[in-house]
Design a protein around this motif. Structure first.
Motif, PDB file in Angstrom:
ATOM      1  N   GLN A 104       0.821  -1.219   0.000  1.00  0.00           N
ATOM      2  CA  GLN A 104       0.000   0.000   0.000  1.00  0.00           C
ATOM      3  C   GLN A 104       0.856   1.272   0.000  1.00  0.00           C
ATOM      4  N   ASP A 105       1.661   1.411  -1.038  1.00  0.00           N
ATOM      5  CA  ASP A 105       2.499   2.597  -1.261  1.00  0.00           C
ATOM      6  C   ASP A 105       3.556   2.814  -0.187  1.00  0.00           C
ATOM      7  N   ALA A 106       3.868   1.788   0.571  1.00  0.00           N
ATOM      8  CA  ALA A 106       4.913   1.893   1.591  1.00  0.00           C
ATOM      9  C   ALA A 106       5.869   0.707   1.453  1.00  0.00           C
ATOM     10  N   LEU A 107       6.995   0.843   2.118  1.00  0.00           N
ATOM     11  CA  LEU A 107       8.026  -0.192   2.151  1.00  0.00           C
ATOM     12  C   LEU A 107       8.265  -0.513   3.619  1.00  0.00           C
ATOM     13  N   PHE A 108       7.968  -1.745   4.018  1.00  0.00           N
ATOM     14  CA  PHE A 108       8.095  -2.149   5.419  1.00  0.00           C
ATOM     15  C   PHE A 108       9.354  -2.998   5.593  1.00  0.00           C
ATOM     16  N   PRO A 109      10.436  -2.444   6.153  1.00  0.00           N
ATOM     17  CA  PRO A 109      11.627  -3.254   6.431  1.00  0.00           C
ATOM     18  C   PRO A 109      11.275  -4.423   7.349  1.00  0.00           C
ATOM     19  N   TYR A 110      11.942  -5.536   7.126  1.00  0.00           N
ATOM     20  CA  TYR A 110      11.635  -6.754   7.878  1.00  0.00           C
ATOM     21  C   TYR A 110      12.863  -7.234   8.631  1.00  0.00           C
ATOM     22  N   GLN A 111      12.629  -7.654   9.867  1.00  0.00           N
ATOM     23  CA  GLN A 111      13.656  -8.313  10.664  1.00  0.00           C
ATOM     24  C   GLN A 111      13.031  -9.592  11.228  1.00  0.00           C
ATOM     25  N   PRO A 112      13.813 -10.517  11.780  1.00  0.00           N
ATOM     26  CA  PRO A 112      13.246 -11.802  12.208  1.00  0.00           C
ATOM     27  C   PRO A 112      12.081 -11.702  13.186  1.00  0.00           C
ATOM     28  N   SER A 113      11.975 -10.614  13.935  1.00  0.00           N
ATOM     29  CA  SER A 113      10.854 -10.463  14.864  1.00  0.00           C
ATOM     30  C   SER A 113       9.633  -9.810  14.224  1.00  0.00           C
ATOM     31  N   GLY A 114       9.734  -9.386  12.961  1.00  0.00           N
ATOM     32  CA  GLY A 114       8.579  -8.789  12.294  1.00  0.00           C
ATOM     33  C   GLY A 114       8.931  -7.509  11.543  1.00  0.00           C
ATOM     34  N   TYR A 115       7.896  -6.761  11.217  1.00  0.00           N
ATOM     35  CA  TYR A 115       8.060  -5.561  10.396  1.00  0.00           C
ATOM     36  C   TYR A 115       8.402  -4.325  11.232  1.00  0.00           C
TER      37      TYR A 115
ATOM     38  N   LEU B  97       5.150 -13.593  -8.174  1.00  0.00           N
ATOM     39  CA  LEU B  97       4.878 -12.211  -8.555  1.00  0.00           C
ATOM     40  C   LEU B  97       3.685 -12.136  -9.491  1.00  0.00           C
ATOM     41  N   ILE B  98       3.614 -13.071 -10.427  1.00  0.00           N
ATOM     42  CA  ILE B  98       2.473 -13.101 -11.350  1.00  0.00           C
ATOM     43  C   ILE B  98       1.174 -13.296 -10.575  1.00  0.00           C
ATOM     44  N   ALA B  99       1.172 -14.235  -9.619  1.00  0.00           N
ATOM     45  CA  ALA B  99      -0.027 -14.488  -8.825  1.00  0.00           C
ATOM     46  C   ALA B  99      -0.450 -13.251  -8.046  1.00  0.00           C
ATOM     47  N   LEU B 100       0.500 -12.559  -7.431  1.00  0.00           N
ATOM     48  CA  LEU B 100       0.183 -11.340  -6.685  1.00  0.00           C
ATOM     49  C   LEU B 100      -0.336 -10.247  -7.614  1.00  0.00           C
ATOM     50  N   ARG B 101       0.290 -10.110  -8.756  1.00  0.00           N
ATOM     51  CA  ARG B 101      -0.117  -9.076  -9.716  1.00  0.00           C
ATOM     52  C   ARG B 101      -1.522  -9.332 -10.255  1.00  0.00           C
ATOM     53  N   GLU B 102      -1.861 -10.623 -10.385  1.00  0.00           N
ATOM     54  CA  GLU B 102      -3.159 -10.992 -10.949  1.00  0.00           C
ATOM     55  C   GLU B 102      -4.250 -11.176  -9.894  1.00  0.00           C
ATOM     56  N   GLY B 103      -3.972 -10.751  -8.656  1.00  0.00           N
ATOM     57  CA  GLY B 103      -5.037 -10.680  -7.666  1.00  0.00           C
ATOM     58  C   GLY B 103      -5.016 -11.665  -6.527  1.00  0.00           C
ATOM     59  N   TYR B 104      -3.972 -12.502  -6.407  1.00  0.00           N
ATOM     60  CA  TYR B 104      -3.912 -13.384  -5.246  1.00  0.00           C
ATOM     61  C   TYR B 104      -3.758 -12.542  -3.988  1.00  0.00           C
ATOM     62  N   GLN B 105      -4.611 -12.800  -2.997  1.00  0.00           N
ATOM     63  CA  GLN B 105      -4.693 -11.962  -1.808  1.00  0.00           C
ATOM     64  C   GLN B 105      -3.855 -12.501  -0.655  1.00  0.00           C
ATOM     65  N   VAL B 106      -3.031 -11.643  -0.070  1.00  0.00           N
ATOM     66  CA  VAL B 106      -2.278 -11.981   1.141  1.00  0.00           C
ATOM     67  C   VAL B 106      -2.595 -10.945   2.212  1.00  0.00           C
ATOM     68  N   SER B 107      -2.332 -11.298   3.456  1.00  0.00           N
ATOM     69  CA  SER B 107      -2.604 -10.395   4.584  1.00  0.00           C
ATOM     70  C   SER B 107      -1.385 -10.332   5.481  1.00  0.00           C
ATOM     71  N   PRO B 108      -0.478  -9.381   5.233  1.00  0.00           N
ATOM     72  CA  PRO B 108       0.729  -9.287   6.055  1.00  0.00           C
ATOM     73  C   PRO B 108       0.417  -8.981   7.517  1.00  0.00           C
ATOM     74  N   ARG B 109       1.242  -9.497   8.402  1.00  0.00           N
ATOM     75  CA  ARG B 109       1.127  -9.198   9.838  1.00  0.00           C
ATOM     76  C   ARG B 109       1.910  -7.916  10.125  1.00  0.00           C
ATOM     77  N   ILE B 110       1.383  -6.812   9.652  1.00  0.00           N
ATOM     78  CA  ILE B 110       2.100  -5.547   9.794  1.00  0.00           C
ATOM     79  C   ILE B 110       1.799  -4.946  11.156  1.00  0.00           C
ATOM     80  N   VAL B 111       2.731  -5.152  12.075  1.00  0.00           N
ATOM     81  CA  VAL B 111       2.656  -4.599  13.413  1.00  0.00           C
ATOM     82  C   VAL B 111       3.973  -3.953  13.690  1.00  0.00           C
ATOM     83  N   GLU B 112       4.012  -2.667  13.993  1.00  0.00           N
ATOM     84  CA  GLU B 112       5.271  -1.964  14.242  1.00  0.00           C
ATOM     85  C   GLU B 112       5.917  -2.522  15.499  1.00  0.00           C
ATOM     86  N   THR B 113       7.220  -2.844  15.375  1.00  0.00           N
ATOM     87  CA  THR B 113       7.953  -3.431  16.500  1.00  0.00           C
ATOM     88  C   THR B 113       8.870  -2.390  17.141  1.00  0.00           C
TER      89      THR B 113
END
Length: 201
Positions: A153-164, A185-201
């Motif tokens: 969603q227009d952002a870049l979330f750096p990742y470390q082993p404990s999360g985003y 990448l093709i699957a994501l581009r064509e609409g495959y849905q994922v739900s990241p566990r985006i929680v600020e650590t």
């Protein structure tokens, strides 16, 4: 002491205590004393499974049984080169293959995905160079610092082993090194849905 079974977007497998949202399988990668071998796969069907299915219970890293791997969330699993399991995640499996434009035996898709993700003999991960503006949400890239980061969603979330970590502004142009393999990448581009566990650590 945590077992070495937490898979990172780079496909590295670490010993960290963070609980995984999904489980995976690449074959028997451990010794009888539950130590990871140098090899990082034994077959090409790398799957991403539910951690709870039909109340099945099994000891982790049992001798002569496949090594249970864990992922922080599904975008991490896709970046590492895994795809949804056809048994415990049947709906996601069918949606993923449809979005990836694959019809036919799953072994053919697994072979194609393996060629896109893995460097033979070195057990390394292929990392394509692509333009930022061509990458869909759910893609993992590798920043100039070497740290993995999720595009979401227009952002870049750096990742470390404990999360985003807190988000950075997503670049609008330029090239980047991509961790998520081409078929995913093709699957994501064509609409495959994922739900990241985006929680600020």
């Amino acid at each position: 002491m945590p077992l070495q079974n937490r898979v990172q977007p780079t496909s590295d497998i670490l010993a960290v205590p963070v609980r995984g949202q999904f489980m995976g399988n690449r074959g028997i990668l451990h010794t009888d004393d539950r130590q990871l071998r140098h090899v990082r796969w034994r077959h090409q069907a790398w799957v991403c499974c539910l951690t709870d299915f039909k109340n099945r219970k099994r000891p982790l890293m049992a001798p002569r049984h496949y090594t249970e791997l864990f992922f922080f969330d599904e975008p991490v699993a896709l970046a590492a080169g895994h795809r949804p399991c056809g048994e415990c995640r049947r709906a996601a499996y069918k949606a993923f293959l449809a979005a990836a434009n694959h019809a036919g035996p799953i072994a053919i898709f697994d072979q194609k995905l393996h060629q896109a993700r893995a460097v033979p003999r070195t057990f390394g991960q292929r990392r394509a160079i692509r333009h930022f503006d061509d990458l869909p949400d759910g893609t993992f890239v590798q920043m100039d610092t070497g740290q993995p980061a999720l595009i979401w969603q227009d952002a870049l979330f750096p990742y470390q082993p404990s999360g985003y970590l807190p988000p950075l502004t997503r670049p609008k142009s330029g090239e980047t090194r991509v961790l998520t393999p081409g078929p995913s990448l093709i699957a994501l581009r064509e609409g495959y849905q994922v739900s990241p566990r985006i929680v600020e650590t």
